[in-house]
Design a protein around this motif. Structure first.
Motif, mmCIF file in Angstrom:
data_model
loop_
_atom_site.group_PDB
_atom_site.id
_atom_site.type_symbol
_atom_site.label_atom_id
_atom_site.label_comp_id
_atom_site.label_asym_id
_atom_site.label_seq_id
_atom_site.Cartn_x
_atom_site.Cartn_y
_atom_site.Cartn_z
ATOM 1 N N LEU A 161 49.777 41.613 37.392
ATOM 2 C CA LEU A 161 49.424 43.238 37.678
ATOM 3 C C LEU A 161 48.443 43.695 36.758
ATOM 4 C CD1 LEU A 161 50.108 45.494 39.893
ATOM 5 C CD2 LEU A 161 51.783 46.078 38.295
ATOM 6 N N VAL A 162 48.840 43.579 35.335
ATOM 7 C CA VAL A 162 48.198 44.118 34.280
ATOM 8 C C VAL A 162 46.713 43.443 34.315
ATOM 9 C CG1 VAL A 162 47.715 44.596 31.810
ATOM 10 C CG2 VAL A 162 50.284 44.468 33.015
ATOM 11 N N TYR A 163 46.804 42.352 34.642
ATOM 12 C CA TYR A 163 45.198 41.582 34.621
ATOM 13 C C TYR A 163 44.568 42.332 35.967
ATOM 14 C CZ TYR A 163 41.957 38.055 36.001
ATOM 15 O OH TYR A 163 40.755 37.430 36.410
ATOM 16 N N LEU A 164 45.096 42.485 37.022
ATOM 17 C CA LEU A 164 44.443 42.979 38.131
ATOM 18 C C LEU A 164 43.991 44.511 37.889
ATOM 19 C CD1 LEU A 164 46.598 42.126 41.279
ATOM 20 C CD2 LEU A 164 44.537 41.273 40.793
ATOM 21 N N LEU A 165 44.734 45.204 37.202
ATOM 22 C CA LEU A 165 44.320 46.765 36.756
ATOM 23 C C LEU A 165 43.041 46.634 35.759
ATOM 24 C CD1 LEU A 165 47.591 48.490 36.376
ATOM 25 C CD2 LEU A 165 45.890 48.905 38.187
ATOM 26 N N SER A 166 43.280 45.525 34.795
ATOM 27 C CA SER A 166 42.312 45.569 33.936
ATOM 28 C C SER A 166 40.835 45.048 34.314
ATOM 29 C CB SER A 166 42.579 44.513 32.564
ATOM 30 O OG SER A 166 43.815 44.697 32.287
ATOM 31 N N THR A 167 40.952 44.071 35.226
ATOM 32 C CA THR A 167 39.621 43.709 36.102
ATOM 33 C C THR A 167 38.808 44.763 36.684
ATOM 34 O OG1 THR A 167 40.608 41.534 36.227
ATOM 35 C CG2 THR A 167 38.972 42.090 37.940
ATOM 36 N N LEU A 168 39.708 45.557 37.480
ATOM 37 C CA LEU A 168 39.241 46.722 38.106
ATOM 38 C C LEU A 168 38.890 47.802 37.280
ATOM 39 C CD1 LEU A 168 41.721 46.949 41.342
ATOM 40 C CD2 LEU A 168 39.421 46.293 41.336
ATOM 41 N N LEU A 169 39.681 48.347 36.461
ATOM 42 C CA LEU A 169 39.315 49.598 35.711
ATOM 43 C C LEU A 169 38.587 49.338 34.332
ATOM 44 C CD1 LEU A 169 42.770 51.423 35.734
ATOM 45 C CD2 LEU A 169 40.843 51.985 37.114
ATOM 46 N N ILE A 170 38.688 48.071 34.199
ATOM 47 C CA ILE A 170 37.668 47.997 32.917
ATOM 48 C C ILE A 170 36.680 46.697 33.038
ATOM 49 C CG2 ILE A 170 37.818 47.166 30.494
ATOM 50 C CD1 ILE A 170 40.912 48.178 30.428
#
Ligand code: PFF
Length: 469
Positions: free
Chosen positions: A61-70
């Motif tokens: 989940l954190v990986y997905l968020l990092s990919t999208l937001l950062i």
């Protein structure tokens, strides 16, 4: 593939042609080369390894968020800088901002990151090459965890095999670059990547019939929140950087070869989505096997190398498919390695005046030396663990968790504050053709405030600054 730029033969045809800089000649070529850089061992080796070692779903989940937001905003930013300047990262940043802060240092840090990554990446590709040879001679298939683990251990604890296979890999990549056959390799990559995707789909379909399926799906998709520690968040963010080849000038360099009409945000989004699908497929092929055959998800770098032979051992024709799987993995890794090599080579060529062949040889020489430290880190140098990490782990940690995020902060600040919204928006819209002004504004706002603050926070927390560790 119809490129005549980046790692393409235009350079080898005219190695000193600084004035006639090459470029990708078609939209499809741009997409394929950029995807070729993103997809590699990161999907098939690093993603499952880290997901397994960091608790599964929460990490994902954190990986997905990092990919999208950062990740995505930074990828767009890097490509835009590259296409505007049409130069290597150091010259590009100097050119876009000739006065004030030394932004070009981002290019220097990028070169250091490329050397660090290549020094351990080439060793993992070495294991892949060795596995191709072993698969072809029939020595790998077994669904007994003890046996597949033993095969892997025998390889990595043997200093001679570890070194020699790494030299084979470096000679292979050097040969491709020096002989100018990158166009051939990239054409092959474009044709064979769908095959890798299909094979992963097949593996995934098979794995999902195994008894460990439910446990695997829960592991991958039902987060256990307490497992999301600051160190896990930093690792997930580092993976997002590594996966998208950002934070070190690779995408800037590839951006410098983009066609003028290419839609940058659309290309970056497609690359990100395709890359993500390959990782998820790899995860769903591997984790059901992990739980079914009694492996442990946190088996570390060995995970792929011990589970994949176990899955193929169950499938009719598994022997051949196993060899095909590792051959395709090697090809995917080759595209990523070519893009990694491109950063030091183009800097040495364009800024320090070396011919491309000399720049390539110098880069390879440095890698033989640096790479040996990583290659021997589970054999001769196994006891050499300054600060508790092997040299292999240091190269991985310093690049993904320090250099790439720091590069990301600097690139975000550069676009948000130094280069400015107007120039950025002009690149994103192909000088007004695409009508994506609102998107440019949103991305610029993110890059100015959110991206750098978020990366800094995650880095400081992950490195234990707030806990006083
Ligand atoms: N993105 C590649 C992978 O996931 O295998 C690795 C990589 C390539 C990282 C190029 C960084 C880079 F500049």
């Amino acid at each position: 593939m119809s490129t005549s730029g980046s790692s393409g033969p235009a350079h080898t045809a005219s190695p000193n042609a600084g004035a006639t800089r090459g470029g990708f000649s078609s939209g499809l070529g741009v997409l394929a080369a950029t995807l070729g850089s993103a997809v590699g061992l990161g999907n098939i080796w690093k993603f499952p390894t880290l997901t397994g070692a960091n608790g599964g779903a929460g990490f994902l989940l954190v990986y997905l968020l990092s990919t999208l937001l950062i990740g995505l905003p930074l990828m767009v930013a890097e490509i835009a800088i590259g296409r505007q300047a049409r130069a290597n990262p150091i010259s590009a940043l100097r050119q876009l901002r000739p006065h004030g802060a030394p932004w070009w240092l981002i290019g220097m840090a990028g070169m250091a990151a490329a050397f660090l990554i290549l020094s351990f990446y080439s060793e993992v590709v070495a294991w892949v090459f060795a596995y191709v040879a072993k698969a072809l001679t029939g020595g790998l298939l077994s669904s007994d965890p003890a046996q597949t683990q033993a095969s892997f251990d025998a390889l990595v604890t043997d200093p001679v095999q570890s070194l020699v296979w790494q030299w084979v890999v470096l000679a292979f990549i050097g040969g491709i670059l020096l002989l100018g056959v990158t166009r051939g390799i990239e054409a092959a990559t474009k044709k064979l990547m769908p095959l890798l995707f299909l094979l992963l789909l097949l593996l995934c379909g098979y794995s999902l019939t195994l008894p460990g399926r439910a446990q695997a799906l829960a592991f991958l998709f039902a987060p256990e929140w307490h497992k999301i520690t600051p160190a896990v968040v930093l690792t997930a963010m580092g993976l997002a950087f590594f996966k998208l080849s950002i934070g070190m000038g690779t995408m800037m360099t590839y951006g410098s070869y983009f066609t003028a009409s290419q839609n940058i945000p659309a290309t970056a989004t497609r690359v990100m989505l395709a890359d993500l699908s390959v990782s998820l497929l790899a995860g769903m092929a591997i984790f059901p096997a992990v739980f079914s055959f009694g492996f442990t998800p946190s088996a570390g770098p060995a995970l792929v190398f011990i589970t994949i032979p176990a899955v193929f051992a169950q499938i009719p024709g598994g022997q051949v498919l196993l060899a095909v799987f590792f051959i395709l993995t090697a090809i995917a890794a080759t595209g990523a390695m070519l893009s990694l090599m491109e950063v030091p080579v183009v800097i040495l060529h364009e800024r320090w005046g070396l011919t491309r062949p000399r720049a390539t040889l110098l880069t390879l020489l440095v890698l033989v030396l640096l790479g040996a430290g990583c290659a021997l880190s589970q054999s001769t140098l196994a006891q050499f663990r300054p600060g508790g990490r092997t040299l292999f782990d240091w190269a991985d940690h310093l690049s993904s968790n320090l250099l790439l995020p720091a590069g990301g902060i600097a690139i975000a600040l550069f676009v948000g504050w130094a280069w400015g919204e107007r120039a950025f928006a002009a690149q994103l819209s192909n000088h007004g053709e695409l009508g994506n002004r609102a998107l440019a504004r949103l991305l610029c706002l993110l890059l100015r405030w959110v991206t750098p603050a978020l990366i800094l926070l995650v880095m400081l927390a992950g490195l234990g600054v707030f806990s006083g560790a």
